[in-house]
Design an enzyme around this catalytic site. Structure first.
Site, mmCIF file in Angstrom:
data_model
loop_
_atom_site.group_PDB
_atom_site.id
_atom_site.type_symbol
_atom_site.label_atom_id
_atom_site.label_comp_id
_atom_site.label_asym_id
_atom_site.label_seq_id
_atom_site.Cartn_x
_atom_site.Cartn_y
_atom_site.Cartn_z
ATOM 1 N N LYS A 250 9.411 46.727 -85.832
ATOM 2 C CA LYS A 250 9.555 46.571 -87.288
ATOM 3 C C LYS A 250 10.875 45.975 -87.754
ATOM 4 O O LYS A 250 11.692 46.508 -87.277
ATOM 5 C CB LYS A 250 9.317 47.732 -88.152
ATOM 6 C CG LYS A 250 8.883 47.765 -89.608
ATOM 7 C CD LYS A 250 8.573 49.174 -90.166
ATOM 8 C CE LYS A 250 8.417 49.121 -91.572
ATOM 9 N NZ LYS A 250 7.976 50.499 -92.083
ATOM 10 N N SER B 293 4.065 50.264 -95.015
ATOM 11 C CA SER B 293 4.646 49.271 -95.183
ATOM 12 C C SER B 293 4.763 48.685 -93.605
ATOM 13 O O SER B 293 5.101 47.489 -93.658
ATOM 14 C CB SER B 293 6.155 49.633 -95.496
ATOM 15 O OG SER B 293 6.918 50.567 -94.745
ATOM 16 N N SER C 214 4.092 55.264 -93.987
ATOM 17 C CA SER C 214 4.057 53.835 -93.399
ATOM 18 C C SER C 214 3.701 53.480 -91.987
ATOM 19 O O SER C 214 3.628 52.407 -91.601
ATOM 20 C CB SER C 214 5.431 53.234 -93.824
ATOM 21 O OG SER C 214 5.435 52.664 -95.121
HETATM 22 N N1 GLN Z 1 3.686 53.436 -98.976
HETATM 23 C C1 GLN Z 1 4.631 54.373 -99.343
HETATM 24 C C2 GLN Z 1 5.819 53.725 -100.388
HETATM 25 O O1 GLN Z 1 5.174 52.918 -101.016
HETATM 26 C C3 GLN Z 1 5.421 54.929 -98.103
HETATM 27 C C4 GLN Z 1 6.281 53.752 -97.620
HETATM 28 C C5 GLN Z 1 7.039 54.081 -96.187
HETATM 29 O O2 GLN Z 1 6.483 55.197 -95.743
HETATM 30 N N2 GLN Z 1 7.920 53.558 -95.761
HETATM 31 O O3 GLN Z 1 6.646 54.105 -100.551
#
Ligand code: GLN
Length: 474
Positions: free
Chosen positions: A79, A154, A178
């Site tokens: 990532k 994400s 994420s």
């Molecule tokens: N979807 C969650 C957010 O928007 C988690 C994001 C993540 O785990 N980096 O913050």
């Protein structure tokens, strides 16, 4: 035969039998990347470097009898909020679009020590803030199961790359879901280890008290293999745990040994009814196979999403203060320093990141700190205690990883609250710092596999992986 659908162990067996070379393997990966360009899963590719490394692996292997370790010569995607030395580290943000990292993350270094080959950096929501991968400066990534749908976020790029059989494994990061949510959307395994199990050195900070590097794979065994490699104490991350790393392999089903918790408190009203029915069937299937299920009570789960957004935005606003364009990152002309900051941060950050910085800055400001960040921290404590109590009765807890099926591109883009609600089933676990693995089940709706989230006690990744392996065998 599709070699990229195989378990890593089976790929190595082909190599041992001289039916495949590391070079052929890496070439297949880049061919697959090209064929799936429309997925937009990658931000950077390292083809030349990767081919050179594969060649070296072939040469060394020709002088050996055995493959030195299972990750030797295995392609991996990372990532793009995790540092890889001398390559771009963009976090899918305009503010870092040309930034080159001078060093590698510890997790990447440990993979490279085993001679795994980093093939590219994957797409994500800017600074890992999002649940659909639509908040990327480089454009959205698509779901390989149906390209009209989001891959989740994400870590959308890593999930999509593994789901499309481009790479057998990939690294992601999980702050509030994420890794687990995109894994569920793309029908692959996604593990969020215990907070502190894997060093955060070289992972760009979003919410430091929650951030963890995680693993995507098609098979539980491959996930265990990567976790084994990247886990363990690192003196460069003071929050990394100095706690022994057990041998995750070989995996052994523990379906009948563990006490397994399920909870009504994970079945929120936001949840699709078609999903609820599937989970009921799945729990029945488990019971039929000798799994001992217990109902546990986790009444504070519903506060998770509120606590998360208080804590995560506050920490993000503080962490992202460093992007001022002075030492690195985006550069622009301006008449004075005030205008410079304003220009860099207005143009460098996207809409969602700005929204969180504004919220977080407000939450940390004098007079509001106790009411916002303070309340978030208290709620976090209560949620953790709820889990602790439940774990006095059971060894692991099962929950759905997402309240909905994957959604279409654009569907939730205009409504941040709807988007945030995607995370209701993953954030409580993050707040409690617990490990959890999302794995696809045999059930499908509209071609999308339905997944289960297996949650464990702190540092009990072994129990989770063995349980997941048991399910994989069912
Ligand atoms: N979807 C969650 C957010 O928007 C988690 C994001 C993540 O785990 N980096 O913050």
């Amino acid at each position: 035969m599709d070699i990229l659908k195989l378990k890593i162990r089976d790929i190595q067996n082909l190599i041992k039998r001289k039916e495949l070379s590391y070079m052929e393997l890496i070439k297949e990966v880049f061919k697959r990347i090209e064929e799936n360009k429309d997925l937009n899963a990658f931000i950077s590719l390292f083809e030349e470097k990767a081919i050179k490394k594969a060649k070296e692996c072939d040469k060394e292997f020709s002088e050996m009898k055995e493959v030195p370790n299972l990750l030797f010569g295995i392609p991996i995607a990372v990532k793009d909020n995790i540092a890889y030395a001398q390559e771009r580290l963009t976090c899918a943000s305009k503010i870092l679009k040309d930034f080159v990292s001078p060093y590698s993350a510890t997790a990447v270094e440990r993979l490279e020590e085993k001679r795994a080959i980093i093939v590219g950096k994957t797409n994500l929501d800017e600074f890992a803030m999002g649940s659909s991968n639509e908040f990327s400066y480089f454009g959205p990534c698509l779901n390989p199961i149906n390209r009209e749908y989001v891959p989740g976020g994400s870590s959308g790029g890593s999930a999509s790359a593994v789901g499309a059989n481009i790479v057998p494994v990939a690294l992601g990061s999980d702050t509030g879901g994420s890794v687990r949510q995109p894994a569920a959307f793309c029908g692959v395994c996604g593990l969020k280890p215990t907070y502190g199990r894997v060093s955060r050195f070289g992972l760009v900070a979003f919410a430091s008290s929650l951030d963890v590097i995680g693993v995507f794979s098609k098979y539980v065994e491959d996930c265990a293999l990567v976790l084994q490699t990247i886990s363990g104490y690192d003196e460069r991350d003071s929050t990394s745990a100095n706690y022994p790393v057990p041998n995750y392999l070989p995996l052994k089903s523990n379906l009948e040994e563990l006490k397994v918790g399920i909870s009504k408190d994970f079945f929120f009203e936001e949840m699709d009814t078609s999903l609820i029915k599937i989970y009921e069937d799945f729990f029945k299937l488990l019971a039929k196979n000798g799994v001992r299920l217990y109902e546990v009570s986790l009444p504070t789960m519903k506060y998770g999403i509120y606590a998360y957004h208080l804590i995560a935005t506050c920490e993000a606003s503080s962490n992202l203060a460093r992007y001022d364009g002075i030492r690195y990152g985006l550069n622009m002309e301006a008449k004075d320093i005030d205008e410079f900051y304003k220009k860099i941060r207005s143009e460098g950050f996207g809409k969602e990141v700005k929204r969180r910085i504004v919220l977080g800055t407000y939450g940390l400001s004098k007079g509001y700190y106790e009411e916002y960040y303070g309340i978030g921290v208290k709620a976090r404590k209560i949620i953790s205690q709820d889990f602790q109590r439940a774990f006095e009765r059971v060894d692991i807890i099962l929950a759905p990883p997402s309240p909905t099926l994957p959604f279409k591109l654009g569907e939730k883009l205009k409504d941040p609250i709807k988007m945030y609600l995607s995370d209701i089933l993953t954030v409580p676990i993050s707040l409690a710092g617990l490990p959890a693995l999302s794995i696809p089940l045999k059930y499908k709706i509209d071609n999308f596999p339905i997944s289960i989230q297996i949650i464990g006690k702190p540092f009990c990744e072994k129990e989770i992986l063995d349980f997941a392996y048991g399910i994989e065998q069912l």
